[in-house]
Design a protein around this motif. Structure first.
Motif, PDB file in Angstrom:
ATOM      1  N   ALA A   1      22.678 -29.784   0.058  1.00  0.00           N
ATOM      2  CA  ALA A   1      23.851 -28.933   0.243  1.00  0.00           C
ATOM      3  C   ALA A   1      23.361 -27.547   0.645  1.00  0.00           C
ATOM      4  CB  ALA A   1      24.659 -28.858  -1.051  1.00  0.00           C
ATOM      5  N   THR A   2      23.959 -26.993   1.692  1.00  0.00           N
ATOM      6  CA  THR A   2      23.547 -25.685   2.202  1.00  0.00           C
ATOM      7  C   THR A   2      24.771 -24.789   2.363  1.00  0.00           C
ATOM      8  OG1 THR A   2      21.758 -26.750   3.448  1.00  0.00           O
ATOM      9  CG2 THR A   2      22.340 -24.499   4.086  1.00  0.00           C
ATOM     10  N   VAL A   3      24.686 -23.565   1.835  1.00  0.00           N
ATOM     11  CA  VAL A   3      25.741 -22.587   2.067  1.00  0.00           C
ATOM     12  C   VAL A   3      25.648 -22.176   3.533  1.00  0.00           C
ATOM     13  CG1 VAL A   3      26.630 -20.294   1.493  1.00  0.00           C
ATOM     14  CG2 VAL A   3      25.647 -21.732  -0.315  1.00  0.00           C
ATOM     15  N   THR A   4      26.723 -22.425   4.289  1.00  0.00           N
ATOM     16  CA  THR A   4      26.704 -22.108   5.717  1.00  0.00           C
ATOM     17  C   THR A   4      27.332 -20.762   6.025  1.00  0.00           C
ATOM     18  OG1 THR A   4      28.762 -23.318   6.076  1.00  0.00           O
ATOM     19  CG2 THR A   4      26.686 -24.532   6.407  1.00  0.00           C
ATOM     20  N   SER A   5      28.283 -20.338   5.199  1.00  0.00           N
ATOM     21  CA  SER A   5      28.894 -19.027   5.418  1.00  0.00           C
ATOM     22  C   SER A   5      29.562 -18.547   4.138  1.00  0.00           C
ATOM     23  CB  SER A   5      29.904 -19.076   6.568  1.00  0.00           C
ATOM     24  OG  SER A   5      30.924 -20.008   6.287  1.00  0.00           O
ATOM     25  N   THR A   6      29.692 -17.228   4.042  1.00  0.00           N
ATOM     26  CA  THR A   6      30.360 -16.609   2.897  1.00  0.00           C
ATOM     27  C   THR A   6      31.271 -15.492   3.387  1.00  0.00           C
ATOM     28  OG1 THR A   6      28.630 -14.952   2.529  1.00  0.00           O
ATOM     29  CG2 THR A   6      28.372 -17.050   1.378  1.00  0.00           C
TER      30      THR A   6
ATOM     31  N   PRO B   1      28.097 -15.449  -5.027  1.00  0.00           N
ATOM     32  CA  PRO B   1      26.875 -15.308  -5.824  1.00  0.00           C
ATOM     33  C   PRO B   1      25.594 -15.707  -5.083  1.00  0.00           C
ATOM     34  CG  PRO B   1      28.233 -17.105  -6.668  1.00  0.00           C
ATOM     35  CD  PRO B   1      29.014 -16.443  -5.582  1.00  0.00           C
ATOM     36  N   ARG B   2      25.705 -16.551  -4.058  1.00  0.00           N
ATOM     37  CA  ARG B   2      24.525 -16.990  -3.316  1.00  0.00           C
ATOM     38  C   ARG B   2      24.760 -16.753  -1.831  1.00  0.00           C
ATOM     39  NH1 ARG B   2      19.981 -17.814  -5.239  1.00  0.00           N
ATOM     40  NH2 ARG B   2      19.594 -19.671  -4.049  1.00  0.00           N
ATOM     41  N   PRO B   3      23.765 -16.290  -1.087  1.00  0.00           N
ATOM     42  CA  PRO B   3      23.940 -16.010   0.339  1.00  0.00           C
ATOM     43  C   PRO B   3      23.902 -17.281   1.194  1.00  0.00           C
ATOM     44  CG  PRO B   3      21.678 -15.563  -0.317  1.00  0.00           C
ATOM     45  CD  PRO B   3      22.427 -15.920  -1.574  1.00  0.00           C
ATOM     46  N   ALA B   4      24.357 -17.148   2.429  1.00  0.00           N
ATOM     47  CA  ALA B   4      24.240 -18.243   3.390  1.00  0.00           C
ATOM     48  C   ALA B   4      22.780 -18.660   3.475  1.00  0.00           C
ATOM     49  CB  ALA B   4      24.762 -17.800   4.752  1.00  0.00           C
ATOM     50  N   GLY B   5      22.557 -19.951   3.579  1.00  0.00           N
ATOM     51  CA  GLY B   5      21.205 -20.493   3.622  1.00  0.00           C
ATOM     52  C   GLY B   5      20.732 -21.008   2.274  1.00  0.00           C
TER      53      GLY B   5
ATOM     54  N   GLY C   1      36.602 -12.287  -6.432  1.00  0.00           N
ATOM     55  CA  GLY C   1      36.917 -13.416  -5.562  1.00  0.00           C
ATOM     56  C   GLY C   1      35.944 -13.512  -4.401  1.00  0.00           C
ATOM     57  N   GLY C   2      36.113 -14.532  -3.605  1.00  0.00           N
ATOM     58  CA  GLY C   2      35.267 -14.737  -2.441  1.00  0.00           C
ATOM     59  C   GLY C   2      35.477 -16.132  -1.899  1.00  0.00           C
ATOM     60  N   LYS C   3      34.852 -16.406  -0.772  1.00  0.00           N
ATOM     61  CA  LYS C   3      34.937 -17.720  -0.147  1.00  0.00           C
ATOM     62  C   LYS C   3      33.559 -18.120   0.329  1.00  0.00           C
ATOM     63  CE  LYS C   3      39.582 -17.008   1.682  1.00  0.00           C
ATOM     64  NZ  LYS C   3      40.416 -17.017   2.890  1.00  0.00           N
ATOM     65  N   LEU C   4      33.324 -19.431   0.358  1.00  0.00           N
ATOM     66  CA  LEU C   4      32.096 -19.918   0.956  1.00  0.00           C
ATOM     67  C   LEU C   4      32.310 -21.323   1.488  1.00  0.00           C
ATOM     68  CD1 LEU C   4      29.482 -21.144  -1.569  1.00  0.00           C
ATOM     69  CD2 LEU C   4      31.579 -20.145  -2.405  1.00  0.00           C
TER      70      LEU C   4
END
Length: 106
Positions: A24-29, A34-38, A95-98
């Protein structure tokens, strides 16, 4: 070797040991995350995991989807979002989105 390279090396090791593995990879925020893209989380077929895509708040949902990806082989792009109001209700500071992309390691 960077921490993400360590994660990928561990994923390859698990696969070489005969385990099913998903990455699983964070592709965008957007906004606070709490965690950056990548950032990456690996999961094997037994539910063992390493790494992080969220610092804990969505990891359970990502692990469940990763187990499904290992079963059907279909990658998924997941959207997670929370408003500032909802964030306080679930114990998060903001709040936030990813987006998280999950794929099976073949």
């Amino acid at each position: 070797m960077t921490p993400d390279q360590d994660i990928l090396a561990i994923a390859a090791d698990w696969k070489n040991q005969g385990h099913e593995v998903a990455i699983a990879t964070v592709t965008s925020t957007w906004g606070s995350s709490p965690r950056p893209a990548g950032s990456q989380l690996i999961v094997d077929g037994q539910g063992r995991m390493m790494g992080s895509v969220s610092g804990g708040c969505i990891e359970g949902a990502v692990v469940k989807e990763a187990l499904d990806v290992m079963q059907d082989g279909k990658p998924r792009l997941l959207d997670f979002g929370i408003t500032n109001e909802q964030a306080w209700e679930v114990g998060l500071a903001c709040g936030g989105k990813l987006q998280v992309y999950i794929e099976r390691l073949d």
